[in-house]
Design an enzyme around this catalytic site. Structure first.
Site, PDB file in Angstrom:
ATOM      1  N   LYS A   1     -25.575 -81.322  27.543  1.00 12.78           N
ATOM      2  CA  LYS A   1     -26.676 -81.535  28.489  1.00 12.78           C
ATOM      3  C   LYS A   1     -27.811 -80.586  28.080  1.00 12.78           C
ATOM      4  CE  LYS A   1     -28.373 -79.763  31.911  1.00 12.78           C
ATOM      5  NZ  LYS A   1     -29.810 -79.918  31.598  1.00 12.78           N
TER       6      LYS A   1
ATOM      7  N   GLU B   1     -23.798 -67.207  26.837  1.00 14.47           N
ATOM      8  CA  GLU B   1     -24.822 -66.326  26.251  1.00 14.47           C
ATOM      9  C   GLU B   1     -25.944 -66.267  27.271  1.00 14.47           C
ATOM     10  OE1 GLU B   1     -27.735 -65.767  22.429  1.00 14.47           O
ATOM     11  OE2 GLU B   1     -26.858 -67.713  22.829  1.00 14.47           O
TER      12      GLU B   1
ATOM     13  N   CYS C   1     -33.755 -64.718  24.434  1.00 12.13           N
ATOM     14  CA  CYS C   1     -32.909 -63.786  25.195  1.00 12.13           C
ATOM     15  C   CYS C   1     -32.790 -62.443  24.505  1.00 12.13           C
ATOM     16  CB  CYS C   1     -31.543 -64.404  25.471  1.00 12.13           C
ATOM     17  SG  CYS C   1     -30.738 -64.989  23.993  1.00 12.13           S
TER      18      CYS C   1
ATOM     19  N   GLU D   1     -36.345 -59.639  32.829  1.00 12.88           N
ATOM     20  CA  GLU D   1     -36.677 -60.201  31.529  1.00 12.88           C
ATOM     21  C   GLU D   1     -38.086 -60.773  31.635  1.00 12.88           C
ATOM     22  OE1 GLU D   1     -33.485 -62.984  30.757  1.00 12.88           O
ATOM     23  OE2 GLU D   1     -33.774 -62.701  28.621  1.00 12.88           O
TER      24      GLU D   1
HETATM   25  P1  ADP Z   1     -34.080 -70.827  32.169  1.00 11.67           P
HETATM   26  O1  ADP Z   1     -34.296 -70.010  33.412  1.00 11.67           O
HETATM   27  O2  ADP Z   1     -34.319 -70.099  30.923  1.00 11.67           O
HETATM   28  O3  ADP Z   1     -34.679 -72.189  32.218  1.00 11.67           O
HETATM   29  P2  ADP Z   1     -31.568 -71.914  32.953  1.00 11.67           P
HETATM   30  O4  ADP Z   1     -30.317 -71.143  32.999  1.00 11.67           O
HETATM   31  O5  ADP Z   1     -32.203 -72.353  34.230  1.00 11.67           O
HETATM   32  O6  ADP Z   1     -32.528 -71.020  32.080  1.00 11.67           O
HETATM   33  O7  ADP Z   1     -31.409 -73.198  32.055  1.00 11.67           O
HETATM   34  C1  ADP Z   1     -30.521 -73.281  30.953  1.00 11.67           C
HETATM   35  C2  ADP Z   1     -29.772 -74.589  31.022  1.00 11.67           C
HETATM   36  O8  ADP Z   1     -29.036 -74.583  32.236  1.00 11.67           O
HETATM   37  C3  ADP Z   1     -30.680 -75.828  31.079  1.00 11.67           C
HETATM   38  O9  ADP Z   1     -30.063 -76.875  30.378  1.00 11.67           O
HETATM   39  C4  ADP Z   1     -30.716 -76.146  32.553  1.00 11.67           C
HETATM   40  O10 ADP Z   1     -30.961 -77.516  32.814  1.00 11.67           O
HETATM   41  C5  ADP Z   1     -29.299 -75.785  32.953  1.00 11.67           C
HETATM   42  N1  ADP Z   1     -29.113 -75.546  34.374  1.00 11.67           N
HETATM   43  C6  ADP Z   1     -29.984 -75.055  35.277  1.00 11.67           C
HETATM   44  N2  ADP Z   1     -29.432 -75.019  36.512  1.00 11.67           N
HETATM   45  C7  ADP Z   1     -28.174 -75.483  36.386  1.00 11.67           C
HETATM   46  C8  ADP Z   1     -27.089 -75.713  37.290  1.00 11.67           C
HETATM   47  N3  ADP Z   1     -27.195 -75.446  38.588  1.00 11.67           N
HETATM   48  N4  ADP Z   1     -25.946 -76.224  36.798  1.00 11.67           N
HETATM   49  C9  ADP Z   1     -25.819 -76.509  35.479  1.00 11.67           C
HETATM   50  N5  ADP Z   1     -26.798 -76.325  34.587  1.00 11.67           N
HETATM   51  C10 ADP Z   1     -27.963 -75.817  35.017  1.00 11.67           C
END
Ligand code: ADP
Length: 483
Positions: A205, A283, A317, A414
């Protein structure tokens, strides 16, 4: 079929006309990987709901294209496909998997220019960096194609004469992969390359901001002959992501979850995996210190910081987040840094010479703006930049702040933007204490030409590390990437 005719066919039939036209505008010859559907069980399929969501170019706000907004039903179909494919994929020989990964790698190499352009359109990173990421990302496929043959077992001396103890390595099954927008290609190849080499299948995903790079990789996996169901891509909008993510963690058909992204989401996924006691690889966020000692070669330290801070507009990161400069070289370092930052060219990543692109979206821009404002309100001094850049809605000026103290928000959070926050320090002990005052030991950097100091500091920093020594200057740069 030759590449140009396939490209023509795509232009005639593809619904993502905006995107294909944009690619054609950049002289790309082969754009069949510009896909709108998700990739499940070897089929290109729309979302069960029929919904799409737009992907915008952060450099200009234009819609790059639309992709399937998949939900739980689609994610379940992808997990089922991966589970079924695993039943035969894990029985393939290491050589077969190695050959397929090598073919995938070769195709990525063949299409590296198109892939890099596509990445710039959705991520905003400068073309030179996007090209770098395709080289770095494809190298994982190459590496794992070679490592596929080296998954050895072990024979352990047995305490009983009538028994043999033999460890044999088996693939775990279906691997869920949730990947971020800052490395839309490499974070997929790093995870999928390893999984496929071991005999696992995967459901990916990608981040909602950068799904096209993931779909392009799936297209090339298909062309490489990787069997249906071995690689699946489920695209989902911000709204559908939590439900899709939850299923990818909780489904009994999923054996492990692999994630790169924020600490907040990582913790959530950890909890979701607990119920099924899933294997998990995370990570997460960082808060890297970047220390410049009086003993450093200042020119090299500035060059190092430019890379560690400005790569992907500070959105990685392992970006240097807390810059600590010893008082003896502080002013010299600052002057040289200003000169280097002034040479940065801000703009659309596809324009020649651009070295700083936009932030990924307006939300991220507002975050950076808020961090800078709060830091300045607390007494930091703006040496350069400090506000939104006129190039567009998602651009922030390359910024240098001095007089920063540990309690300011830019040292605690960050930053994820092109902002250098500098604190002056007096002693090595003080620098190490400040550097270690974080719970995020993902990466750390330091510059020194004093051999004893290099070893001492490398051992004291509480980010595990690889030490890289420049033979000419004997500098230490310690970087740790949590596996
Ligand atoms: P950033 O803040 O850098 O965007 P995220 O952790 O929000 O980092 O996003 C990293 C990945 O996690 C993306 O693919 C995002 O769609 C996914 N993501 C965000 N929220 C969720 C969630 N509740 N469950 C699963 N995946 C998520």
């Amino acid at each position: 079929m030759t590449a140009p005719s396939l490209f023509g066919a795509v232009l005639r039939h593809h619904k993502n006309r905006v995107l294909t036209a944009a690619l054609r505008g950049h002289g790309l010859r082969f754009a069949s990987f510009v896909r709108q559907e998700g990739y499940i069980g070897g089929q290109w399929v729309p979302a069960a709901s029929g919904k799409l969501f737009p992907v915008t170019n952060p450099a200009n706000g234009e819609v790059v294209g639309n992709v399937a907004d998949m939900g739980e039903q689609d994610a379940q179909a992808a997990i089922d496909a991966a589970y079924n494919a695993f039943q035969t994929w894990h029985k393939t020989t290491a050589k077969e998997r190695s050959d397929l990964l090598r073919k995938w790698y070769n195709l990525v190499q063949e299409h590296k220019e198109d892939l890099a352009h596509l990445m710039v359109l959705e991520s905003g990173k400068p073309l030179v960096e996007a090209r770098g990421e395709i080289a770095y990302g494809s190298a994982f496929l190459e590496w794992f194609s070679e490592e596929a043959r080296r998954i050895y077992g072990e024979v352990v001396p047995s305490p009983a004469t009538s028994k043999e103890i033999i460890f044999v390595r088996h693939p775990i099954g279906v691997a869920s992969m949730i990947t971020p927008w800052n490395f839309p290609n490499a974070m997929i190849t790093r995870k999928a390359g390893a999984a496929l080499a071991a005999g696992c299948t995967c459901v990916v995903k990608p981040a909602e901001d950068t799904p096209f790079s993931a779909l392009a990789l799936a297209e090339l996996a298909e062309k490489a002959g990787i069997p249906p169901g071995v690689v699946n891509v489920v695209t989902a909008s911000h709204d559908n992501t939590p439900a899709v993510g939850n299923l990818m963690c909780s489904s009994p058909k999923v054996a492990g979850v692999f994630f790169t992204g924020s600490t907040r989401v990582g913790k959530l996924l950890y909890r979701q995996c607990a119920q099924g006691v899933k294997r998990i690889g995370l990570e997460l966020g960082g808060n890297a210190p970047f220390i410049v000692f009086d003993s450093a070669n200042v020119k090299n330290a500035v060059a190092g910081l430019m890379l560690a801070k400005f790569r992907n507009t500070g959105q990685t990161c392992i970006s240097a987040n807390r810059v600590l400069v010893q008082e003896g070289v502080h002013d010299q370092f600052l002057a040289a840094l200003k000169e280097a930052v002034e040479q940065r060219v801000v703009g659309d990543g596809l324009k020649d010479g651009v070295t700083v692109g936009p932030l990924i979206n307006a939300t991220q821009l507002k975050r950076v703006e808020k961090i800078v404002q709060e830091t300045v309100d607390c007494g930091a001094h703006v040496e350069m930049g400090g506000s939104v850049h006129s190039a567009g809605e998602c651009f922030f000026q390359p910024t240098i702040l001095t007089g920063v103290t540990e309690d300011m928000c830019c040292f605690k959070e960050e930053i994820f933007g092109p902002v250098v926050a500098i604190k002056k320090f007096k002693t090595e002990e003080e620098a190490i204490k400040i550097a270690n005052a974080t719970e995020h030991g993902l990466a750390s950097y330091f510059y020194s030409q004093d051999v004893s100091q290099v070893w001492r500091v490398a051992r004291s920093l509480e980010a595990d590390h690889e030490q890289v020594q420049d033979q000419r200057t004997i500098e230490g740069c310690s970087v740790y990437i949590q596996a």
